[in-house]
Design an enzyme around this catalytic site. Structure first.
Site, PDB file in Angstrom:
ATOM      1  N   HIS A  60      -2.082  61.789  47.684  1.00 31.62           N
ATOM      2  CA  HIS A  60      -2.032  63.233  47.535  1.00 31.62           C
ATOM      3  C   HIS A  60      -0.599  63.636  47.281  1.00 31.62           C
ATOM      4  O   HIS A  60       0.319  63.049  47.856  1.00 31.62           O
ATOM      5  CB  HIS A  60      -2.555  63.921  48.807  1.00 31.62           C
ATOM      6  CG  HIS A  60      -2.904  65.343  48.592  1.00 31.62           C
ATOM      7  ND1 HIS A  60      -1.960  66.334  48.613  1.00 31.62           N
ATOM      8  CD2 HIS A  60      -4.087  65.937  48.316  1.00 31.62           C
ATOM      9  CE1 HIS A  60      -2.556  67.480  48.366  1.00 31.62           C
ATOM     10  NE2 HIS A  60      -3.848  67.273  48.170  1.00 31.62           N
TER      11      HIS A  60
ATOM     12  N   ASP B 192     -11.397  64.248  48.798  1.00 35.17           N
ATOM     13  CA  ASP B 192     -12.457  63.857  47.868  1.00 35.17           C
ATOM     14  C   ASP B 192     -13.075  62.509  48.188  1.00 35.17           C
ATOM     15  O   ASP B 192     -14.100  62.152  47.625  1.00 35.17           O
ATOM     16  CB  ASP B 192     -11.909  63.803  46.440  1.00 35.17           C
ATOM     17  CG  ASP B 192     -11.619  65.188  45.939  1.00 35.17           C
ATOM     18  OD1 ASP B 192     -12.427  66.078  46.220  1.00 35.17           O
ATOM     19  OD2 ASP B 192     -10.581  65.377  45.289  1.00 35.17           O
TER      20      ASP B 192
HETATM   21  N1  ACO Z   1      -4.127  54.245  43.739  1.00 38.02           N
HETATM   22  C1  ACO Z   1      -3.119  53.381  43.544  1.00 38.02           C
HETATM   23  N2  ACO Z   1      -1.812  53.702  43.524  1.00 38.02           N
HETATM   24  C2  ACO Z   1      -1.518  54.991  43.716  1.00 38.02           C
HETATM   25  C3  ACO Z   1      -2.511  55.971  43.919  1.00 38.02           C
HETATM   26  C4  ACO Z   1      -3.861  55.559  43.934  1.00 38.02           C
HETATM   27  N3  ACO Z   1      -4.852  56.436  44.130  1.00 38.02           N
HETATM   28  N4  ACO Z   1      -1.919  57.182  44.072  1.00 38.02           N
HETATM   29  C5  ACO Z   1      -0.604  56.978  43.968  1.00 38.02           C
HETATM   30  N5  ACO Z   1      -0.344  55.643  43.761  1.00 38.02           N
HETATM   31  C6  ACO Z   1       0.973  55.014  43.653  1.00 38.02           C
HETATM   32  C7  ACO Z   1       1.601  55.279  42.288  1.00 38.02           C
HETATM   33  O1  ACO Z   1       1.267  54.256  41.369  1.00 38.02           O
HETATM   34  C8  ACO Z   1       3.063  55.294  42.642  1.00 38.02           C
HETATM   35  O2  ACO Z   1       3.482  53.958  42.800  1.00 38.02           O
HETATM   36  P1  ACO Z   1       5.005  53.520  42.407  1.00 38.02           P
HETATM   37  O3  ACO Z   1       5.889  54.332  43.306  1.00 38.02           O
HETATM   38  O4  ACO Z   1       5.036  52.059  42.634  1.00 38.02           O
HETATM   39  O5  ACO Z   1       5.156  53.899  40.951  1.00 38.02           O
HETATM   40  C9  ACO Z   1       3.100  55.964  44.024  1.00 38.02           C
HETATM   41  O6  ACO Z   1       1.830  55.652  44.606  1.00 38.02           O
HETATM   42  C10 ACO Z   1       3.299  57.472  43.987  1.00 38.02           C
HETATM   43  O7  ACO Z   1       2.313  58.039  43.110  1.00 38.02           O
HETATM   44  P2  ACO Z   1       2.516  59.342  42.225  1.00 38.02           P
HETATM   45  O8  ACO Z   1       1.548  59.301  41.100  1.00 38.02           O
HETATM   46  O9  ACO Z   1       3.970  59.497  41.905  1.00 38.02           O
HETATM   47  O10 ACO Z   1       2.137  60.481  43.262  1.00 38.02           O
HETATM   48  P3  ACO Z   1       1.806  61.950  42.893  1.00 38.02           P
HETATM   49  O11 ACO Z   1       2.161  62.753  44.073  1.00 38.02           O
HETATM   50  O12 ACO Z   1       2.388  62.334  41.572  1.00 38.02           O
HETATM   51  O13 ACO Z   1       0.213  61.895  42.658  1.00 38.02           O
HETATM   52  C11 ACO Z   1      -2.106  61.991  42.988  1.00 38.02           C
HETATM   53  C12 ACO Z   1      -0.728  62.331  43.560  1.00 38.02           C
HETATM   54  C13 ACO Z   1      -2.240  62.527  41.561  1.00 38.02           C
HETATM   55  C14 ACO Z   1      -3.186  62.669  43.845  1.00 38.02           C
HETATM   56  C15 ACO Z   1      -2.310  60.461  43.008  1.00 38.02           C
HETATM   57  O14 ACO Z   1      -2.183  59.965  44.325  1.00 38.02           O
HETATM   58  C16 ACO Z   1      -3.641  60.014  42.390  1.00 38.02           C
HETATM   59  O15 ACO Z   1      -3.732  59.850  41.176  1.00 38.02           O
HETATM   60  N6  ACO Z   1      -4.710  59.796  43.252  1.00 38.02           N
HETATM   61  C17 ACO Z   1      -6.010  59.462  42.756  1.00 38.02           C
HETATM   62  C18 ACO Z   1      -6.729  60.714  42.259  1.00 38.02           C
HETATM   63  C19 ACO Z   1      -7.186  61.616  43.381  1.00 38.02           C
HETATM   64  O16 ACO Z   1      -7.778  61.180  44.361  1.00 38.02           O
HETATM   65  N7  ACO Z   1      -6.927  62.915  43.212  1.00 38.02           N
HETATM   66  C20 ACO Z   1      -7.358  63.947  44.169  1.00 38.02           C
HETATM   67  C21 ACO Z   1      -6.190  64.615  44.792  1.00 38.02           C
HETATM   68  S1  ACO Z   1      -6.715  65.718  46.043  1.00 38.02           S
HETATM   69  C22 ACO Z   1      -7.233  67.073  45.212  1.00 38.02           C
HETATM   70  O17 ACO Z   1      -6.796  67.408  44.153  1.00 38.02           O
HETATM   71  C23 ACO Z   1      -8.193  67.869  45.888  1.00 38.02           C
END
Ligand code: ACO
Length: 427
Positions: free
Chosen positions: A306, A363
């Site tokens: 998140h 979710d």
């Molecule tokens: N699975 C695997 N790796 C992940 C995930 C995941 N679900 N989420 C983040 N990471 C990793 C990234 O690859 C990154 O790794 P790195 O530092 O080695 O490059 C690190 O964790 C940070 O991730 P970011 O994408 O920079 O985090 P950000 O805050 O931008 O993204 C987000 C948050 C979009 C929710 C992300 O965690 C994601 O894509 N999750 C899956 C989709 C999801 O469940 N979305 C619902 C969000 S809740 C809502 O909207 C109600």
């Protein structure tokens, strides 16, 4: 904490006020930054930028706290109901019994949707995704309600809020009815808001419909948990669209589109599709965990991580328990839940997820509950939108009442410098 922040650029010092919120959140007010220094801030994804001051929702991602208007999400989910929480978010206080009755009665005034809206629905193919249809229908409501609302006129604003709460629920369910080829249902003003969602979705003209109270209770809770989440992607969209003084329906339609994406509200559909795929491929959760960690593989563990929560999402805790309760009372034994639990257990112990503070989000479990309730997967994000509606309305209203300026970020241009135009035969 000093109430002044000092910035030095090219040896020259500038001072900016420090703003502290009621929960001691700290911000540097850079309103005069460009005017005084000529520089702007660069913050892709707005990870460090506050776009407004707000009195609606407080969340602390590090501590896993979520409160609406000062009330904890745990209290609201356990003791309140969706309409009461909607009122709280939009008008700032929990309603008295009389205020709640008036709210519900005023919603009832607007539950009929113009029959001509059905002509618009007829234009969509049955295969259209309900979120796309919902965004279009919400936008179409503008055409049927062209008069703009005077946000400073309490009565007008009140009526607009009730009208939006009423019509959005009905058209949201119509997206499903259309896809299934069922006749479009009408709201029943003798029943509650959440019961109506169920009968609008599943009631048939051929037999009486009786909603299951376990399902209605769980849905009510889920709507409360989704009702607001401060300046997330769709809410920021609603505020920024509304900041141009576009109307409430147009702004909410934009919010629906923003919510649709799989990184935001669309994640609940994506979680279930992911779990189904894991099940289809033999149920090996660890294989998918490895895929999620592999930087060469675009796969992400949907429902994990998140932008703001770097701790357990407090909503996920409540939903996890609700999933157990609902499945038990409905007598559903879903192998998908076993896979979800295994995934969660492994991820929470895995160094990759631990070091990045990736926890299950709201979710991760909501889709499992929806599935147990018989809600089709492609409707999951529509349910999120129904839950989020009062939050969008509250944020839109706050933005307009506070007379916030039009949202218009700046940029740093990194394209070509000035160059000469070449006629087509010289390129
Ligand atoms: N699975 C695997 N790796 C992940 C995930 C995941 N679900 N989420 C983040 N990471 C990793 C990234 O690859 C990154 O790794 P790195 O530092 O080695 O490059 C690190 O964790 C940070 O991730 P970011 O994408 O920079 O985090 P950000 O805050 O931008 O993204 C987000 C948050 C979009 C929710 C992300 O965690 C994601 O894509 N999750 C899956 C989709 C999801 O469940 N979305 C619902 C969000 S809740 C809502 O909207 C109600």
């Amino acid at each position: 904490m000093s109430n002044i922040a000092t910035l030095e650029i090219d040896g020259k010092k500038y001072e900016f006020p420090v703003v502290v919120g009621t929960e001691n959140e700290v911000a540097i007010d850079i309103d005069k930054l460009r005017g005084e220094t000529g520089a702007i801030t660069l913050d892709p994804g707005y990870k460090n930028s506050g776009s407004c001051k707000s009195e609606i929702t407080f969340l602390d991602g590090e501590k896993g706290i979520l409160r609406y208007r000062g009330y904890s999400i745990e209290d609201l989910a356990g003791k309140s109901n969706f309409l009461e929480v909607s009122y709280l978010l939009i008008f700032g206080e929990l309603p008295t019994a009389a205020e709640l009755t008036k709210f519900e009665n005023t919603i009832h005034k607007y539950t009929l949707v113009n029959e001509e809206m059905k002509n618009i629905i007829d234009g969509f193919p049955k295969t259209a995704h309900p979120m796309g249809v919902l965004a279009s229908l919400t936008s179409a409501l503008t055409a049927f309600n062209p008069k703009s609302v005077d946000v400073n006129n309490e009565k007008e604003m009140y009526e607009a809020v009730c009208k939006t709460m009423a019509k959005f629920l009905v058209i949201a369910t119509w997206t499903y009815r259309k896809a299934k080829g069922f006749p479009l249902n009408y709201y029943d003003n003798t029943q509650g808001y959440v019961e109506n969602f169920m009968q609008l979705m599943f009631g048939l003209p051929t037999e009486p419909y009786q909603s299951n109270p376990v399902v209605v209770d769980a849905l009510d809770k889920l709507f409360i948990l989704h009702a607001d989440h401060e300046q997330n992607c769709s809410t920021s969209t609603v505020r920024i669209v509304g900041s141009s003084h576009a109307g409430l329906f147009a702004s909410i339609s934009a919010g629906v589109s923003a919510l649709w994406g799989p990184l935001h509200g669309g994640a609940n559909q994506a979680v279930l599709e992911m779990l189904e795929e894991i099940q289809k491929n033999g149920g090996d959760a660890d294989k998918y965990l490895a895929k999620a960690k592999d930087k060469e593989d675009p796969f992400r563990l949907m429902g994990f991580g998140h932008r703001v929560y770097k701790n357990f999402d407090p909503r996920a805790k409540i939903i996890k328990k609700a999933a157990d309760d609902v499945l038990a009372s409905l007598g559903v034994d879903d192998p998908i839940l076993t896979i979800a639990k295994k995934l969660e257990e492994s991820a929470l112990e895995d160094e990759y997820f631990k070091s990045r503070s990736l926890y299950p989000n709201v979710d991760f479990y909501s889709g499992i509950i929806y599935r147990a309730m018989g809600i089709p997967t492609e409707m999951f994000t529509v349910l999120f939108a129904i839950g989020r509606l009062p939050g969008w309305i509250a944020q839109w209203k706050e933005m307009r009442v506070n007379k916030e300026p039009i949202g218009r970020p700046r940029q740093i241009y990194v394209g070509e410098p000035l160059r000469d135009f070449k006629p087509v035969d010289k390129r």
